[in-house]
Scaffold this motif. Structure first.
Motif, PDB file in Angstrom:
ATOM      1  N   ASP A   1      -5.143  -5.728  -1.875  1.00 23.15           N
ATOM      2  CA  ASP A   1      -5.740  -4.374  -1.612  1.00 23.15           C
ATOM      3  C   ASP A   1      -6.461  -4.588  -0.367  1.00 23.15           C
ATOM      4  O   ASP A   1      -7.592  -4.056  -0.280  1.00 23.15           O
ATOM      5  CB  ASP A   1      -6.417  -3.925  -2.729  1.00 23.15           C
ATOM      6  CG  ASP A   1      -5.311  -2.993  -3.828  1.00 23.15           C
ATOM      7  OD1 ASP A   1      -4.321  -2.637  -3.380  1.00 23.15           O
ATOM      8  OD2 ASP A   1      -5.688  -2.710  -4.828  1.00 23.15           O
TER       9      ASP A   1
ATOM     10  N   THR B   1       0.213   7.517   0.671  1.00 26.82           N
ATOM     11  CA  THR B   1      -1.111   8.280   0.691  1.00 26.82           C
ATOM     12  C   THR B   1      -2.165   7.379   0.917  1.00 26.82           C
ATOM     13  O   THR B   1      -2.954   7.808   1.854  1.00 26.82           O
ATOM     14  CB  THR B   1      -1.349   8.977  -0.648  1.00 26.82           C
ATOM     15  OG1 THR B   1      -0.040   9.524  -1.072  1.00 26.82           O
ATOM     16  CG2 THR B   1      -2.619   9.695  -0.888  1.00 26.82           C
ATOM     17  N   ARG B   2      -2.066   6.154   0.356  1.00 31.55           N
ATOM     18  CA  ARG B   2      -3.454   5.305   0.969  1.00 31.55           C
ATOM     19  C   ARG B   2      -3.321   4.839   2.444  1.00 31.55           C
ATOM     20  O   ARG B   2      -4.500   4.745   2.999  1.00 31.55           O
ATOM     21  CB  ARG B   2      -3.420   4.002  -0.071  1.00 31.55           C
ATOM     22  CG  ARG B   2      -4.689   3.200   0.281  1.00 31.55           C
ATOM     23  CD  ARG B   2      -4.980   2.227  -0.921  1.00 31.55           C
ATOM     24  NE  ARG B   2      -5.921   1.368  -0.295  1.00 31.55           N
ATOM     25  CZ  ARG B   2      -5.774  -0.017  -0.405  1.00 31.55           C
ATOM     26  NH1 ARG B   2      -4.853  -0.479  -0.786  1.00 31.55           N
ATOM     27  NH2 ARG B   2      -6.755  -0.932   0.188  1.00 31.55           N
TER      28      ARG B   2
ATOM     29  N   SER C   1      -9.907   7.297   8.076  1.00 33.27           N
ATOM     30  CA  SER C   1     -10.926   6.891   8.033  1.00 33.27           C
ATOM     31  C   SER C   1     -11.178   6.162   9.403  1.00 33.27           C
ATOM     32  O   SER C   1     -12.382   6.142   9.833  1.00 33.27           O
ATOM     33  CB  SER C   1     -11.399   5.948   6.906  1.00 33.27           C
ATOM     34  OG  SER C   1     -10.409   4.705   7.120  1.00 33.27           O
TER      35      SER C   1
ATOM     36  N   SER D   1      -4.742   7.842   4.281  1.00 33.69           N
ATOM     37  CA  SER D   1      -6.265   7.999   4.240  1.00 33.69           C
ATOM     38  C   SER D   1      -6.955   6.786   4.727  1.00 33.69           C
ATOM     39  O   SER D   1      -8.003   7.045   5.585  1.00 33.69           O
ATOM     40  CB  SER D   1      -6.587   7.811   2.547  1.00 33.69           C
ATOM     41  OG  SER D   1      -7.974   7.949   2.317  1.00 33.69           O
ATOM     42  N   PHE D   2      -6.472   5.601   4.922  1.00 31.27           N
ATOM     43  CA  PHE D   2      -6.864   4.589   5.644  1.00 31.27           C
ATOM     44  C   PHE D   2      -6.915   4.810   6.908  1.00 31.27           C
ATOM     45  O   PHE D   2      -7.973   4.563   7.837  1.00 31.27           O
ATOM     46  CB  PHE D   2      -5.990   3.491   5.280  1.00 31.27           C
ATOM     47  CG  PHE D   2      -6.277   2.064   6.128  1.00 31.27           C
ATOM     48  CD1 PHE D   2      -7.036   1.090   5.406  1.00 31.27           C
ATOM     49  CD2 PHE D   2      -5.830   2.003   7.546  1.00 31.27           C
ATOM     50  CE1 PHE D   2      -7.317  -0.235   5.851  1.00 31.27           C
ATOM     51  CE2 PHE D   2      -6.265   0.641   7.893  1.00 31.27           C
ATOM     52  CZ  PHE D   2      -7.061  -0.568   7.193  1.00 31.27           C
TER      53      PHE D   2
ATOM     54  N   MET E   1       0.919  -1.270   0.065  1.00 29.30           N
ATOM     55  CA  MET E   1      -0.010   0.090  -0.116  1.00 29.30           C
ATOM     56  C   MET E   1       0.872   1.282   0.047  1.00 29.30           C
ATOM     57  O   MET E   1       1.778   1.125   0.767  1.00 29.30           O
ATOM     58  CB  MET E   1      -0.779  -0.069   1.230  1.00 29.30           C
ATOM     59  CG  MET E   1      -1.955   1.189   1.256  1.00 29.30           C
ATOM     60  SD  MET E   1      -3.094   1.385   2.600  1.00 29.30           S
ATOM     61  CE  MET E   1      -3.085  -0.367   3.586  1.00 29.30           C
ATOM     62  N   GLU E   2       0.906   2.193  -0.866  1.00 23.65           N
ATOM     63  CA  GLU E   2       1.577   3.456  -1.051  1.00 23.65           C
ATOM     64  C   GLU E   2       1.145   4.303   0.058  1.00 23.65           C
ATOM     65  O   GLU E   2      -0.021   4.084   0.906  1.00 23.65           O
ATOM     66  CB  GLU E   2       1.181   3.975  -2.378  1.00 23.65           C
ATOM     67  CG  GLU E   2      -0.063   4.707  -2.524  1.00 23.65           C
ATOM     68  CD  GLU E   2      -1.346   3.863  -2.879  1.00 23.65           C
ATOM     69  OE1 GLU E   2      -2.216   4.437  -2.989  1.00 23.65           O
ATOM     70  OE2 GLU E   2      -1.000   2.823  -3.100  1.00 23.65           O
TER      71      GLU E   2
END
Length: 123
Positions: free
Chosen positions: A102, A4-5, A12, A8-9, A1-2
């Motif tokens: 993912d 940025t993700r 959340s 964001s994860f 997972m990069e």
């Protein structure tokens, strides 16, 4: 997972409801939070989130990402969260594991509150 993700994860989890926790928190997760009983297993953490107003926004600083092995990510950061005029600051770690392409789940999360200015010190 990069990266940025990853962030964001993580965001959340701070702003999402209990359904987000049910989706992203592993059944074998352990959390240490600054509220009784302090050590939570996954279902207890989800229940605690269900009874707590969510943060409307959160900013991360002092961010670090470690990838100790394939399919495992640990992050460390300072969180500054806000809701209805209330601010919250904590230093945190989260560890995520990949279940499949993912699909990631939190297996560990910890929050440490900074010391209160003028508070007692050891000595």
């Amino acid at each position: 997972m990069e990266d940025t993700r990853i962030w964001s994860f993580e965001k959340s989890l701070w702003t999402g409801d209990a359904d987000v926790y049910r989706e992203l928190v592993d059944d074998e997760c352990v959390m240490v939070l600054p509220a009784q009983p302090f050590v939570y297993k996954a279902e207890a953490a989800i229940e605690a989130v269900s009874d707590t107003p969510r943060w409307s926004d959160v900013e991360f600083s002092d961010q670090q990402v470690m990838r100790p092995q394939e399919g495992l990510i640990t992050i460390a950061y300072k969180a500054t969260a806000h809701r209805d005029g209330e601010d919250y600051i904590a230093y945190c770690t989260t560890t995520m594991r990949r279940l499949e392409h993912d699909v990631w789940r939190v297996v560990q999360h910890q929050q440490t509150l900074p010391p209160v200015a003028g508070g007692a010190t050891e000595g």
